[in-house]
Design a protein around this motif. Structure first.
Motif, PDB file in Angstrom:
ATOM      1  N   LEU A   1      38.591 -83.184 -53.587  1.00 47.68           N
ATOM      2  CA  LEU A   1      39.641 -83.483 -52.879  1.00 47.68           C
ATOM      3  C   LEU A   1      39.381 -83.987 -51.379  1.00 47.68           C
ATOM      4  O   LEU A   1      38.276 -83.416 -50.950  1.00 47.68           O
ATOM      5  CB  LEU A   1      40.565 -82.269 -52.758  1.00 47.68           C
ATOM      6  CG  LEU A   1      41.272 -81.579 -53.929  1.00 47.68           C
ATOM      7  CD1 LEU A   1      42.323 -80.673 -53.475  1.00 47.68           C
ATOM      8  CD2 LEU A   1      42.243 -82.805 -54.468  1.00 47.68           C
TER       9      LEU A   1
ATOM     10  N   THR B   1      48.793 -84.151 -60.766  1.00 48.25           N
ATOM     11  CA  THR B   1      49.238 -82.994 -60.074  1.00 48.25           C
ATOM     12  C   THR B   1      48.166 -81.905 -60.630  1.00 48.25           C
ATOM     13  O   THR B   1      47.563 -80.834 -59.945  1.00 48.25           O
ATOM     14  CB  THR B   1      50.563 -82.447 -59.984  1.00 48.25           C
ATOM     15  OG1 THR B   1      51.335 -83.612 -59.851  1.00 48.25           O
ATOM     16  CG2 THR B   1      50.876 -81.199 -59.146  1.00 48.25           C
TER      17      THR B   1
ATOM     18  N   LEU C   1      43.926 -91.494 -58.485  1.00 47.68           N
ATOM     19  CA  LEU C   1      43.823 -90.666 -57.278  1.00 47.68           C
ATOM     20  C   LEU C   1      43.010 -90.901 -56.241  1.00 47.68           C
ATOM     21  O   LEU C   1      43.245 -90.807 -54.811  1.00 47.68           O
ATOM     22  CB  LEU C   1      43.755 -89.304 -57.747  1.00 47.68           C
ATOM     23  CG  LEU C   1      44.853 -88.710 -58.617  1.00 47.68           C
ATOM     24  CD1 LEU C   1      44.332 -87.378 -59.270  1.00 47.68           C
ATOM     25  CD2 LEU C   1      46.073 -88.366 -57.623  1.00 47.68           C
TER      26      LEU C   1
ATOM     27  N   LYS D   1      41.254 -77.904 -56.299  1.00 50.53           N
ATOM     28  CA  LYS D   1      41.507 -77.302 -55.305  1.00 50.53           C
ATOM     29  C   LYS D   1      40.234 -76.231 -54.869  1.00 50.53           C
ATOM     30  O   LYS D   1      40.031 -75.870 -53.904  1.00 50.53           O
ATOM     31  CB  LYS D   1      42.701 -76.431 -55.173  1.00 50.53           C
ATOM     32  CG  LYS D   1      42.921 -75.113 -55.957  1.00 50.53           C
ATOM     33  CD  LYS D   1      44.281 -74.464 -55.713  1.00 50.53           C
ATOM     34  CE  LYS D   1      44.164 -73.406 -56.721  1.00 50.53           C
ATOM     35  NZ  LYS D   1      45.418 -72.450 -56.517  1.00 50.53           N
TER      36      LYS D   1
ATOM     37  N   ILE E   1      43.172 -89.518 -52.503  1.00 48.88           N
ATOM     38  CA  ILE E   1      43.539 -88.194 -52.583  1.00 48.88           C
ATOM     39  C   ILE E   1      42.076 -87.348 -53.154  1.00 48.88           C
ATOM     40  O   ILE E   1      41.806 -86.162 -52.849  1.00 48.88           O
ATOM     41  CB  ILE E   1      44.569 -87.838 -53.684  1.00 48.88           C
ATOM     42  CG1 ILE E   1      45.953 -88.540 -52.755  1.00 48.88           C
ATOM     43  CG2 ILE E   1      44.910 -86.377 -53.887  1.00 48.88           C
ATOM     44  CD1 ILE E   1      47.052 -88.611 -53.884  1.00 48.88           C
ATOM     45  N   VAL E   2      41.278 -88.117 -53.954  1.00 51.28           N
ATOM     46  CA  VAL E   2      40.280 -87.479 -54.601  1.00 51.28           C
ATOM     47  C   VAL E   2      39.063 -88.602 -54.132  1.00 51.28           C
ATOM     48  O   VAL E   2      39.238 -89.431 -54.140  1.00 51.28           O
ATOM     49  CB  VAL E   2      40.350 -87.659 -56.331  1.00 51.28           C
ATOM     50  CG1 VAL E   2      39.087 -87.284 -56.775  1.00 51.28           C
ATOM     51  CG2 VAL E   2      41.527 -86.473 -56.659  1.00 51.28           C
TER      52      VAL E   2
ATOM     53  N   LEU F   1      51.682 -89.472 -58.065  1.00 50.20           N
ATOM     54  CA  LEU F   1      51.523 -88.146 -58.232  1.00 50.20           C
ATOM     55  C   LEU F   1      52.509 -88.077 -59.867  1.00 50.20           C
ATOM     56  O   LEU F   1      52.336 -86.920 -60.423  1.00 50.20           O
ATOM     57  CB  LEU F   1      52.200 -87.241 -57.546  1.00 50.20           C
ATOM     58  CG  LEU F   1      51.378 -87.110 -56.035  1.00 50.20           C
ATOM     59  CD1 LEU F   1      51.900 -86.094 -55.272  1.00 50.20           C
ATOM     60  CD2 LEU F   1      50.066 -86.755 -56.388  1.00 50.20           C
TER      61      LEU F   1
ATOM     62  N   ILE G   1      44.762 -82.278 -59.209  1.00 52.93           N
ATOM     63  CA  ILE G   1      44.833 -81.922 -57.764  1.00 52.93           C
ATOM     64  C   ILE G   1      44.512 -80.427 -57.783  1.00 52.93           C
ATOM     65  O   ILE G   1      43.762 -79.886 -57.024  1.00 52.93           O
ATOM     66  CB  ILE G   1      45.829 -82.246 -56.984  1.00 52.93           C
ATOM     67  CG1 ILE G   1      45.836 -83.859 -56.823  1.00 52.93           C
ATOM     68  CG2 ILE G   1      46.193 -81.715 -55.652  1.00 52.93           C
ATOM     69  CD1 ILE G   1      46.982 -84.466 -56.262  1.00 52.93           C
ATOM     70  N   TYR G   2      45.436 -79.725 -58.591  1.00 52.46           N
ATOM     71  CA  TYR G   2      45.384 -78.379 -58.795  1.00 52.46           C
ATOM     72  C   TYR G   2      43.719 -77.674 -59.117  1.00 52.46           C
ATOM     73  O   TYR G   2      43.317 -76.877 -58.461  1.00 52.46           O
ATOM     74  CB  TYR G   2      46.281 -77.350 -59.577  1.00 52.46           C
ATOM     75  CG  TYR G   2      46.130 -76.281 -60.058  1.00 52.46           C
ATOM     76  CD1 TYR G   2      46.886 -75.259 -58.905  1.00 52.46           C
ATOM     77  CD2 TYR G   2      45.857 -75.601 -61.252  1.00 52.46           C
ATOM     78  CE1 TYR G   2      46.994 -73.921 -59.137  1.00 52.46           C
ATOM     79  CE2 TYR G   2      45.515 -74.283 -61.194  1.00 52.46           C
ATOM     80  CZ  TYR G   2      46.186 -73.460 -60.294  1.00 52.46           C
ATOM     81  OH  TYR G   2      46.196 -72.212 -60.686  1.00 52.46           O
TER      82      TYR G   2
ATOM     83  N   GLY H   1      43.731 -85.236 -49.611  1.00 57.99           N
ATOM     84  CA  GLY H   1      44.175 -84.125 -51.029  1.00 57.99           C
ATOM     85  C   GLY H   1      44.533 -83.039 -50.835  1.00 57.99           C
ATOM     86  O   GLY H   1      45.200 -82.135 -51.183  1.00 57.99           O
ATOM     87  N   HIS H   2      43.561 -82.356 -49.796  1.00 58.31           N
ATOM     88  CA  HIS H   2      43.799 -80.652 -49.245  1.00 58.31           C
ATOM     89  C   HIS H   2      44.907 -80.692 -48.655  1.00 58.31           C
ATOM     90  O   HIS H   2      45.746 -79.532 -48.851  1.00 58.31           O
ATOM     91  CB  HIS H   2      42.716 -80.256 -48.418  1.00 58.31           C
ATOM     92  CG  HIS H   2      41.269 -80.109 -49.027  1.00 58.31           C
ATOM     93  ND1 HIS H   2      41.044 -78.905 -49.809  1.00 58.31           N
ATOM     94  CD2 HIS H   2      40.219 -80.759 -49.298  1.00 58.31           C
ATOM     95  CE1 HIS H   2      40.054 -79.144 -50.494  1.00 58.31           C
ATOM     96  NE2 HIS H   2      39.578 -80.046 -49.797  1.00 58.31           N
TER      97      HIS H   2
END
Length: 120
Positions: A80, A23, A58, A30, A63-64, A17, A26-27, A84-85
């Protein structure tokens, strides 16, 4: 990626990360599935190469998720994974922490400058 020094879970998480983009990606994911071009639009200063590398990192970490659709032109979507969530509360907490402490930052900097002037 660099070799891990301690095998500490925090070190492993930071290896995945850390940096400017993971990050943020990821944001932006979402809200749901996005195509590569959508992520480029969300992050206009990231290069094509770096975005590709970060998404692969990721994806490798679980995560992804990446979905490739047949056809021309080739369509790829990112979203995600369930893992990831589970990071979203942490990402949201970081944003909340920054907003809470960023409001106090100018006052603290002004106080420090005034104290520095008084000492001189």
């Amino acid at each position: 990626m660099k070799d891990l020094v301690s095998r500490c879970p925090i070190e492993e998480v930071m290896q995945v990360l850390s940096g400017r983009w993971p990050t943020l990606l990821i944001y932006y994911l979402k809200d749901g599935t996005k195509r590569f071009s959508d992520l480029r639009r969300d992050n206009p200063t990231v290069s094509h190469r770096i975005l590709t590398l970060e998404l692969r990192k990721l994806e490798t970490a679980g995560i992804v998720g990446r979905t490739v659709f047949d056809g021309y032109p080739l369509r790829v979507e990112y979203d995600l994974t369930p893992a990831g969530h589970t990071l979203m509360p942490l990402v949201d907490a970081l944003g909340d922490w920054w907003e809470e402490h960023d409001a106090a930052r100018p006052a603290a900097q002004t106080k420090t400058a005034a104290e520095a002037a008084a000492v001189s």
